[in-house]
Design a protein around this motif. Structure first.
Motif, PDB file in Angstrom:
ATOM      1  N   GLY A 191       0.602  -1.016  -0.036  1.00  9.78           N
ATOM      2  CA  GLY A 191      -0.147   0.177  -0.124  1.00  9.78           C
ATOM      3  C   GLY A 191       0.837   1.169   0.083  1.00  9.78           C
ATOM      4  N   GLN A 192       0.109   2.565   0.303  1.00 13.69           N
ATOM      5  CA  GLN A 192       1.246   3.575  -0.639  1.00 13.69           C
ATOM      6  C   GLN A 192       0.714   4.160   1.499  1.00 13.69           C
ATOM      7  N   ASN A 193       1.691   4.982   1.828  1.00 16.37           N
ATOM      8  CA  ASN A 193       1.782   5.816   3.130  1.00 16.37           C
ATOM      9  C   ASN A 193       2.654   7.402   2.768  1.00 16.37           C
ATOM     10  N   ILE A 194       1.537   8.083   2.691  1.00 13.27           N
ATOM     11  CA  ILE A 194       1.961   9.412   3.635  1.00 13.27           C
ATOM     12  C   ILE A 194       1.505  10.071   4.309  1.00 13.27           C
ATOM     13  N   ASP A 195       2.666  10.852   5.258  1.00  7.07           N
ATOM     14  CA  ASP A 195       2.816  11.587   6.632  1.00  7.07           C
ATOM     15  C   ASP A 195       3.578  12.833   6.605  1.00  7.07           C
ATOM     16  N   GLN A 196       2.856  13.655   7.806  1.00 12.80           N
ATOM     17  CA  GLN A 196       2.806  15.203   7.422  1.00 12.80           C
ATOM     18  C   GLN A 196       2.371  15.020   8.733  1.00 12.80           C
ATOM     19  N   PRO A 197       3.181  16.295   9.309  1.00 13.20           N
ATOM     20  CA  PRO A 197       2.434  17.085  10.392  1.00 13.20           C
ATOM     21  C   PRO A 197       1.374  17.859   9.774  1.00 13.20           C
ATOM     22  N   THR A 198       0.409  17.841  11.784  1.00 11.56           N
ATOM     23  CA  THR A 198      -1.304  17.862  11.552  1.00 11.56           C
ATOM     24  C   THR A 198      -1.221  19.211  10.955  1.00 11.56           C
ATOM     25  N   GLU A 199      -0.332  19.936  11.731  1.00 12.40           N
ATOM     26  CA  GLU A 199      -0.291  21.580  12.252  1.00 12.40           C
ATOM     27  C   GLU A 199       1.033  22.340  12.776  1.00 12.40           C
ATOM     28  N   MET A 200       1.174  23.793  11.858  1.00 12.87           N
ATOM     29  CA  MET A 200       2.591  24.347  12.002  1.00 12.87           C
ATOM     30  C   MET A 200       1.864  25.661  12.374  1.00 12.87           C
ATOM     31  N   THR A 201       2.858  26.769  13.448  1.00 12.00           N
ATOM     32  CA  THR A 201       2.422  27.913  13.370  1.00 12.00           C
ATOM     33  C   THR A 201       3.426  28.750  13.284  1.00 12.00           C
ATOM     34  N   ALA A 202       3.595  29.749  12.660  1.00 11.74           N
ATOM     35  CA  ALA A 202       5.116  30.845  12.185  1.00 11.74           C
ATOM     36  C   ALA A 202       4.735  31.935  12.358  1.00 11.74           C
ATOM     37  N   THR A 203       5.693  32.820  12.165  1.00 12.50           N
ATOM     38  CA  THR A 203       5.847  34.421  12.795  1.00 12.50           C
ATOM     39  C   THR A 203       5.907  35.156  10.801  1.00 12.50           C
ATOM     40  N   GLU A 204       5.198  36.052  11.202  1.00  7.72           N
ATOM     41  CA  GLU A 204       5.216  36.697   9.570  1.00  7.72           C
ATOM     42  C   GLU A 204       6.745  36.773   9.345  1.00  7.72           C
ATOM     43  N   GLY A 205       7.206  36.528   8.238  1.00 10.59           N
ATOM     44  CA  GLY A 205       8.813  37.389   7.852  1.00 10.59           C
ATOM     45  C   GLY A 205       9.595  35.910   8.565  1.00 10.59           C
ATOM     46  N   ALA A 206       9.179  34.644   8.586  1.00 14.37           N
ATOM     47  CA  ALA A 206      10.164  34.068   9.327  1.00 14.37           C
ATOM     48  C   ALA A 206      10.216  33.354   8.005  1.00 14.37           C
ATOM     49  N   ILE A 207      11.162  31.996   7.962  1.00 16.29           N
ATOM     50  CA  ILE A 207      11.374  31.038   7.317  1.00 16.29           C
ATOM     51  C   ILE A 207      10.426  29.367   8.465  1.00 16.29           C
ATOM     52  N   VAL A 208      10.020  28.851   7.150  1.00 20.74           N
ATOM     53  CA  VAL A 208       9.137  27.663   7.916  1.00 20.74           C
ATOM     54  C   VAL A 208       9.316  26.154   6.993  1.00 20.74           C
ATOM     55  N   GLN A 209       9.557  25.141   7.518  1.00 24.44           N
ATOM     56  CA  GLN A 209       9.954  23.828   6.707  1.00 24.44           C
ATOM     57  C   GLN A 209       8.767  22.688   7.518  1.00 24.44           C
ATOM     58  N   ILE A 210       7.999  22.536   5.817  1.00 26.39           N
ATOM     59  CA  ILE A 210       6.976  21.510   5.920  1.00 26.39           C
ATOM     60  C   ILE A 210       7.508  20.007   5.653  1.00 26.39           C
ATOM     61  N   ASN A 211       7.804  19.197   6.454  1.00 23.67           N
ATOM     62  CA  ASN A 211       7.999  17.632   5.863  1.00 23.67           C
ATOM     63  C   ASN A 211       7.185  16.920   5.781  1.00 23.67           C
ATOM     64  N   CYS A 212       7.281  15.635   4.787  1.00 27.46           N
ATOM     65  CA  CYS A 212       6.540  14.727   4.089  1.00 27.46           C
ATOM     66  C   CYS A 212       7.207  13.396   3.984  1.00 27.46           C
ATOM     67  N   THR A 213       7.063  12.764   4.379  1.00 22.81           N
ATOM     68  CA  THR A 213       7.561  10.659   4.419  1.00 22.81           C
ATOM     69  C   THR A 213       6.530   9.866   3.841  1.00 22.81           C
ATOM     70  N   TYR A 214       6.491   9.255   3.127  1.00 17.98           N
ATOM     71  CA  TYR A 214       5.835   8.502   2.320  1.00 17.98           C
ATOM     72  C   TYR A 214       6.621   7.127   2.177  1.00 17.98           C
ATOM     73  N   GLN A 215       5.581   6.277   1.395  1.00 18.22           N
ATOM     74  CA  GLN A 215       5.642   4.745   1.255  1.00 18.22           C
ATOM     75  C   GLN A 215       5.171   4.134   0.413  1.00 18.22           C
ATOM     76  N   THR A 216       6.168   4.362  -0.876  1.00 16.51           N
ATOM     77  CA  THR A 216       5.303   3.659  -2.446  1.00 16.51           C
ATOM     78  C   THR A 216       5.728   2.869  -2.894  1.00 16.51           C
ATOM     79  N   SER A 217       5.286   2.354  -3.373  1.00 18.27           N
ATOM     80  CA  SER A 217       5.943   1.951  -5.254  1.00 18.27           C
ATOM     81  C   SER A 217       6.118   2.366  -6.441  1.00 18.27           C
TER      82      SER A 217
END
Lengths: 110, 116
Positions: free
Chosen positions: A1-27
């Motif tokens: 099967g396939q599985n994709i994972d991401q954090p549910t929520e993130m908060t950041a401040t205007e002007g800042a940098i944010v990184q949103i991660n994604c992990t996956y298992q697939t064929s």
């Protein structure tokens, strides 16, 4: 099967940098996409990675490591309008399937 | 270039009633997808067409959901009878190709269904 994972929520401040991660298992991996979705609207395309490395497009960049099944979306110089859900989607099974992750809801605070 | 068209935008029905959604993809796009998006979740694929053939309908609840794309252009998705848990946004998307060079999906604005 396939599985994709991401954090549910993130908060950041205007002007800042944010990184949103994604992990996956697939064929039959055929590329990874990032979409932005504002509340009540349809998803819109942000970026696409099929080879390892970083793709830069203005304030947004996306990175892919196929061996690790890992991607991230980097948002620089955050603006209030960047508050939205960010969806990681994998095109797999040699292009037959297009599966979305659960999405990460980003809130940008003043 | 016109985008993906969907109708209706909003629909409110009572449980056990039926509903149909319509989608017209971008002209020339061979692949059409129907997704169900429940509030706070990512889109879940219901069915995928390549021209007028079904590629994947493994997650379509076939006892109540049906979809067709008779002439390989527009498509309809039907729910009969509806349940409370069917309340969601139904997104239609299309892509130019399928396979190695799939390219990105283009989405319609969605049809928001509320089942009371």
């Amino acid at each position: 099967g396939q599985n994709i994972d991401q954090p549910t929520e993130m908060t950041a401040t205007e002007g800042a940098i944010v990184q949103i991660n994604c992990t996956y298992q697939t064929s039959g991996f055929n590329g990874l996409f990032w979409y932005q979705q504002h509340a009540g609207e349809a998803p819109t395309f942000l970026s696409y990675n099929v080879l390892d490395g970083l793709e830069e497009k203005g304030r947004f960049s996306s990175f892919l490591s196929r061996s690790k099944g890992y991607s991230y979306l980097l948002l620089k110089e955050l603006q209030m309008k960047d508050s939205a859900s960010y969806l990681c989607a994998v095109n797999s099974n040699y292009g037959q399937n297009f599966v979305f992750g659960p999405g990460t809801r980003l809130s940008v605070l003043p | 270039e016109a985008g993906v068209a969907q109708s209706p935008r909003y629909k409110i029905i009572e449980k056990r009633q039926s509903v149909a959604f319509w989608c017209n993809p971008i002209s020339g796009h061979a692949t059409l997808y129907w997704y169900q998006q429940i509030l706070g979740q990512g889109p879940k694929l219901l069915i995928q067409f390549q021209n007028n053939g079904v590629v994947d309908d493994s997650q379509l609840p076939k006892d109540r959901f049906s979809a067709e794309r008779l002439k390989g252009v527009d498509s309809t998705l039907k729910i009969q009878p509806a349940k409370l848990e069917d309340s969601a946004v139904y997104l239609c998307a299309s892509s130019l190709r399928q396979g190695v060079n799939t390219g990105e999906l283009f989405f319609g604005e969605g049809s928001r269904l509320t089942v009371l």
